[in-house]
Motif scaffolding. Structure first.
Motif, PDB file in Angstrom:
ATOM      1  N   LYS A 110      -5.517  11.706  -9.324  1.00  0.00           N
ATOM      2  CA  LYS A 110      -6.080  12.402 -10.565  1.00  0.00           C
ATOM      3  C   LYS A 110      -4.842  12.868 -11.279  1.00  0.00           C
ATOM      4  CE  LYS A 110      -9.967  13.725  -7.891  1.00  0.00           C
ATOM      5  NZ  LYS A 110     -10.812  15.054  -7.569  1.00  0.00           N
ATOM      6  N   PRO A 111      -5.189  13.389 -12.730  1.00  0.00           N
ATOM      7  CA  PRO A 111      -3.936  13.807 -13.439  1.00  0.00           C
ATOM      8  C   PRO A 111      -3.541  15.118 -12.756  1.00  0.00           C
ATOM      9  CG  PRO A 111      -5.631  12.811 -14.998  1.00  0.00           C
ATOM     10  CD  PRO A 111      -6.123  12.843 -13.608  1.00  0.00           C
ATOM     11  N   GLU A 112      -4.591  15.780 -12.305  1.00  0.00           N
ATOM     12  CA  GLU A 112      -4.084  17.228 -11.620  1.00  0.00           C
ATOM     13  C   GLU A 112      -3.246  17.082 -10.508  1.00  0.00           C
ATOM     14  OE1 GLU A 112      -7.230  16.258 -12.471  1.00  0.00           O
ATOM     15  OE2 GLU A 112      -8.488  16.928 -11.144  1.00  0.00           O
ATOM     16  N   ASP A 113      -3.009  15.802  -9.770  1.00  0.00           N
ATOM     17  CA  ASP A 113      -2.188  15.655  -8.882  1.00  0.00           C
ATOM     18  C   ASP A 113      -0.610  15.506  -9.350  1.00  0.00           C
ATOM     19  OD1 ASP A 113      -4.622  13.445  -7.408  1.00  0.00           O
ATOM     20  OD2 ASP A 113      -4.284  15.416  -6.826  1.00  0.00           O
ATOM     21  N   THR A 114      -0.345  15.278 -10.637  1.00  0.00           N
ATOM     22  CA  THR A 114       0.840  15.329 -11.209  1.00  0.00           C
ATOM     23  C   THR A 114       1.743  16.705 -10.884  1.00  0.00           C
ATOM     24  OG1 THR A 114       0.217  14.206 -13.253  1.00  0.00           O
ATOM     25  CG2 THR A 114       2.276  15.474 -13.357  1.00  0.00           C
ATOM     26  N   ALA A 115       2.905  16.474 -10.039  1.00  0.00           N
ATOM     27  CA  ALA A 115       3.902  17.453  -9.529  1.00  0.00           C
ATOM     28  C   ALA A 115       4.972  16.808  -8.971  1.00  0.00           C
ATOM     29  CB  ALA A 115       2.947  18.398  -8.850  1.00  0.00           C
ATOM     30  N   VAL A 116       6.004  17.539  -8.614  1.00  0.00           N
ATOM     31  CA  VAL A 116       7.021  17.302  -7.977  1.00  0.00           C
ATOM     32  C   VAL A 116       6.503  17.483  -6.508  1.00  0.00           C
ATOM     33  CG1 VAL A 116       9.470  17.824  -6.979  1.00  0.00           C
ATOM     34  CG2 VAL A 116       8.906  17.874  -9.633  1.00  0.00           C
ATOM     35  N   TYR A 117       6.668  16.423  -5.592  1.00  0.00           N
ATOM     36  CA  TYR A 117       6.358  16.518  -4.136  1.00  0.00           C
ATOM     37  C   TYR A 117       7.386  16.863  -3.397  1.00  0.00           C
ATOM     38  CZ  TYR A 117       1.525  15.396  -5.396  1.00  0.00           C
ATOM     39  OH  TYR A 117      -0.048  15.268  -5.864  1.00  0.00           O
ATOM     40  N   TYR A 118       7.138  17.729  -2.375  1.00  0.00           N
ATOM     41  CA  TYR A 118       8.392  17.943  -1.766  1.00  0.00           C
ATOM     42  C   TYR A 118       7.954  17.681  -0.121  1.00  0.00           C
ATOM     43  CZ  TYR A 118      10.506  20.446  -5.383  1.00  0.00           C
ATOM     44  OH  TYR A 118      10.970  20.809  -6.691  1.00  0.00           O
ATOM     45  N   CYS A 119       8.721  17.438   0.896  1.00  0.00           N
ATOM     46  CA  CYS A 119       8.644  17.185   2.160  1.00  0.00           C
ATOM     47  C   CYS A 119       9.374  18.234   2.644  1.00  0.00           C
ATOM     48  CB  CYS A 119       9.512  15.645   2.630  1.00  0.00           C
ATOM     49  SG  CYS A 119       9.367  15.513   4.284  1.00  0.00           S
ATOM     50  N   ALA A 120       8.846  18.863   3.758  1.00  0.00           N
ATOM     51  CA  ALA A 120       9.547  19.989   4.476  1.00  0.00           C
ATOM     52  C   ALA A 120       9.346  19.893   6.086  1.00  0.00           C
ATOM     53  CB  ALA A 120       8.784  21.136   4.297  1.00  0.00           C
ATOM     54  N   ALA A 121      10.355  20.325   6.908  1.00  0.00           N
ATOM     55  CA  ALA A 121      10.379  20.090   8.371  1.00  0.00           C
ATOM     56  C   ALA A 121      10.460  21.461   8.840  1.00  0.00           C
ATOM     57  CB  ALA A 121      11.485  19.399   8.963  1.00  0.00           C
ATOM     58  N   GLY A 122       9.884  21.777  10.160  1.00  0.00           N
ATOM     59  CA  GLY A 122      10.168  23.023  10.446  1.00  0.00           C
ATOM     60  C   GLY A 122       9.958  23.051  12.089  1.00  0.00           C
ATOM     61  N   ARG A 123      10.678  23.777  12.987  1.00  0.00           N
ATOM     62  CA  ARG A 123      10.429  23.632  14.380  1.00  0.00           C
ATOM     63  C   ARG A 123       9.286  24.602  14.956  1.00  0.00           C
ATOM     64  NH1 ARG A 123      14.974  21.838  17.139  1.00  0.00           N
ATOM     65  NH2 ARG A 123      13.782  21.847  19.030  1.00  0.00           N
ATOM     66  N   GLU A 124       9.208  25.763  14.495  1.00  0.00           N
ATOM     67  CA  GLU A 124       8.068  26.608  14.675  1.00  0.00           C
ATOM     68  C   GLU A 124       7.475  27.021  13.339  1.00  0.00           C
ATOM     69  OE1 GLU A 124       9.158  26.741  18.696  1.00  0.00           O
ATOM     70  OE2 GLU A 124       7.321  27.475  17.857  1.00  0.00           O
ATOM     71  N   VAL A 125       6.230  26.455  13.418  1.00  0.00           N
ATOM     72  CA  VAL A 125       5.385  26.737  12.173  1.00  0.00           C
ATOM     73  C   VAL A 125       4.110  27.166  12.544  1.00  0.00           C
ATOM     74  CG1 VAL A 125       4.634  25.795   9.803  1.00  0.00           C
ATOM     75  CG2 VAL A 125       6.804  24.803  11.130  1.00  0.00           C
ATOM     76  N   PRO A 126       3.915  28.517  12.659  1.00  0.00           N
ATOM     77  CA  PRO A 126       2.471  28.963  12.961  1.00  0.00           C
ATOM     78  C   PRO A 126       1.473  28.919  12.226  1.00  0.00           C
ATOM     79  CG  PRO A 126       4.218  30.631  13.531  1.00  0.00           C
ATOM     80  CD  PRO A 126       5.076  29.588  12.564  1.00  0.00           C
ATOM     81  N   VAL A 127       2.058  28.884  10.620  1.00  0.00           N
ATOM     82  CA  VAL A 127       0.931  28.682   9.664  1.00  0.00           C
ATOM     83  C   VAL A 127       1.522  27.378   8.699  1.00  0.00           C
ATOM     84  CG1 VAL A 127      -0.181  29.779   7.621  1.00  0.00           C
ATOM     85  CG2 VAL A 127       0.435  30.907   9.619  1.00  0.00           C
ATOM     86  N   VAL A 128       1.072  26.485   8.784  1.00  0.00           N
ATOM     87  CA  VAL A 128       1.621  25.113   8.226  1.00  0.00           C
ATOM     88  C   VAL A 128       1.407  25.101   6.811  1.00  0.00           C
ATOM     89  CG1 VAL A 128       1.321  23.786  10.391  1.00  0.00           C
ATOM     90  CG2 VAL A 128      -0.403  23.875   8.636  1.00  0.00           C
TER      91      VAL A 128
ATOM     92  N   GLY B 273      12.782  16.704  -3.550  1.00  0.00           N
ATOM     93  CA  GLY B 273      11.493  16.261  -4.388  1.00  0.00           C
ATOM     94  C   GLY B 273      11.553  14.992  -5.089  1.00  0.00           C
ATOM     95  N   THR B 274      10.533  14.473  -5.195  1.00  0.00           N
ATOM     96  CA  THR B 274       9.960  13.309  -5.891  1.00  0.00           C
ATOM     97  C   THR B 274       8.871  13.631  -7.119  1.00  0.00           C
ATOM     98  OG1 THR B 274       9.614  10.633  -5.714  1.00  0.00           O
ATOM     99  CG2 THR B 274       8.428  12.174  -4.145  1.00  0.00           C
ATOM    100  N   GLN B 275       9.348  13.046  -8.116  1.00  0.00           N
ATOM    101  CA  GLN B 275       8.200  13.270  -9.165  1.00  0.00           C
ATOM    102  C   GLN B 275       6.945  12.303  -8.966  1.00  0.00           C
ATOM    103  OE1 GLN B 275       8.153  15.667 -11.831  1.00  0.00           O
ATOM    104  NE2 GLN B 275       6.126  14.868 -12.115  1.00  0.00           N
ATOM    105  N   VAL B 276       5.655  12.801  -9.147  1.00  0.00           N
ATOM    106  CA  VAL B 276       4.473  11.952  -9.320  1.00  0.00           C
ATOM    107  C   VAL B 276       4.032  12.290 -10.527  1.00  0.00           C
ATOM    108  CG1 VAL B 276       2.430  11.560  -8.283  1.00  0.00           C
ATOM    109  CG2 VAL B 276       4.189  11.728  -6.833  1.00  0.00           C
ATOM    110  N   THR B 277       3.551  11.282 -11.201  1.00  0.00           N
ATOM    111  CA  THR B 277       3.097  11.601 -12.654  1.00  0.00           C
ATOM    112  C   THR B 277       1.714  10.585 -12.747  1.00  0.00           C
ATOM    113  OG1 THR B 277       5.111  12.104 -13.784  1.00  0.00           O
ATOM    114  CG2 THR B 277       2.990  11.468 -15.122  1.00  0.00           C
ATOM    115  N   VAL B 278       0.766  11.153 -12.968  1.00  0.00           N
ATOM    116  CA  VAL B 278      -0.556  10.520 -13.040  1.00  0.00           C
ATOM    117  C   VAL B 278      -1.192  10.809 -14.361  1.00  0.00           C
ATOM    118  CG1 VAL B 278      -3.153  10.331 -12.133  1.00  0.00           C
ATOM    119  CG2 VAL B 278      -1.049  11.065 -10.691  1.00  0.00           C
TER     120      VAL B 278
END
Length: 121
Positions: free
Chosen positions: A84-102, A114-119
């Motif tokens: 959807k157009p509202e999905d347009t954003a820069v998308y980021y990947c993240a990594a964590g060893r201890e992530v109690p609240v993902v 980051g990688t740009q996604v434009t809808v």
């Protein structure tokens, strides 16, 4: 130290699909919680999806996006369908060893560029 490199972004029409990839360095990839976040202009970074031994999704993408990982390739994916157009954003990947609240970006230790996604509508 973990380095993350995203790819697969681009321009797509509404209703289309994209698959994002995030390649990670390091020998202990399988032990990390991996997350995808996105940030639209003038908005805060928001949670999209995360994967550990389970998965979870933001309500806004549930049923349309699928997160997966290939530990042999040190790669996490985000399959995005019915975009959807509202999905347009820069998308980021993240990594964590201890992530109690993902869903909280501050819990993660490493981020990609980051990688740009434009809808388009």
């Amino acid at each position: 130290q973990v380095q993350l490199v995203e790819s697969g972004g681009g321009l797509v029409q509404a209703g289309g699909s994209l698959r994002l990839s995030c390649a990670a360095s390091g020998r202990t990839f399988s032990s990390y919680v991996m997350g995808w976040f996105r940030q639209a202009p003038e908005k805060e970074r928001e949670f999209v999806a995360a994967i550990w031994w389970g998965t979870t999704y933001a309500d806004s993408v549930k049923g349309r996006f699928t997160i997966s990982r290939d530990n042999a390739k040190n790669t996490v994916y985000l399959q995005m369908n019915s975009l959807k157009p509202e999905d347009t954003a820069v998308y980021y990947c993240a990594a964590g060893r201890e992530v109690p609240v993902v869903t909280q970006p501050g819990q993660y230790d490493y981020w990609g560029q980051g990688t740009q996604v434009t809808v388009s509508s």
